[in-house]
Design a protein around this motif. Structure first.
Motif: not given
Length: 63
Positions: A33-35, A48-53, A57-62
């Motif tokens: 989940t975190l590369v 970049e991997s942290l930003a993607d994670y 997660k933000t998109e999932e919560s929306r």
């Protein structure tokens, strides 16, 4: 003189950024989940991997 922003973070830096425990961060790494990558014995997570994670997660919560 300004210091450069790192492109790769250590596990403790990611723990602080996400306010998560060491074991939770390693769980995310194991689950892909975190590369992350290793250099020698050092584990690093690309910013970049942290930003993607966080974005995921933000998109999932929306939803």
């Amino acid at each position: 003189m300004a210091t450069a922003i790192p492109e790769a973070l250590t596990v403790p830096e990611v723990m602080a950024a996400l306010r998560m425990s060491r074991s939770k961060v390693y769980d995310l790494i194991r689950a892909k989940t975190l590369v992350s990558f290793t250099e020698g014995r050092c584990r690093r997570i690309a910013v970049e991997s942290l930003a993607d994670y966080i974005r995921t997660k933000t998109e999932e919560s929306r939803s």
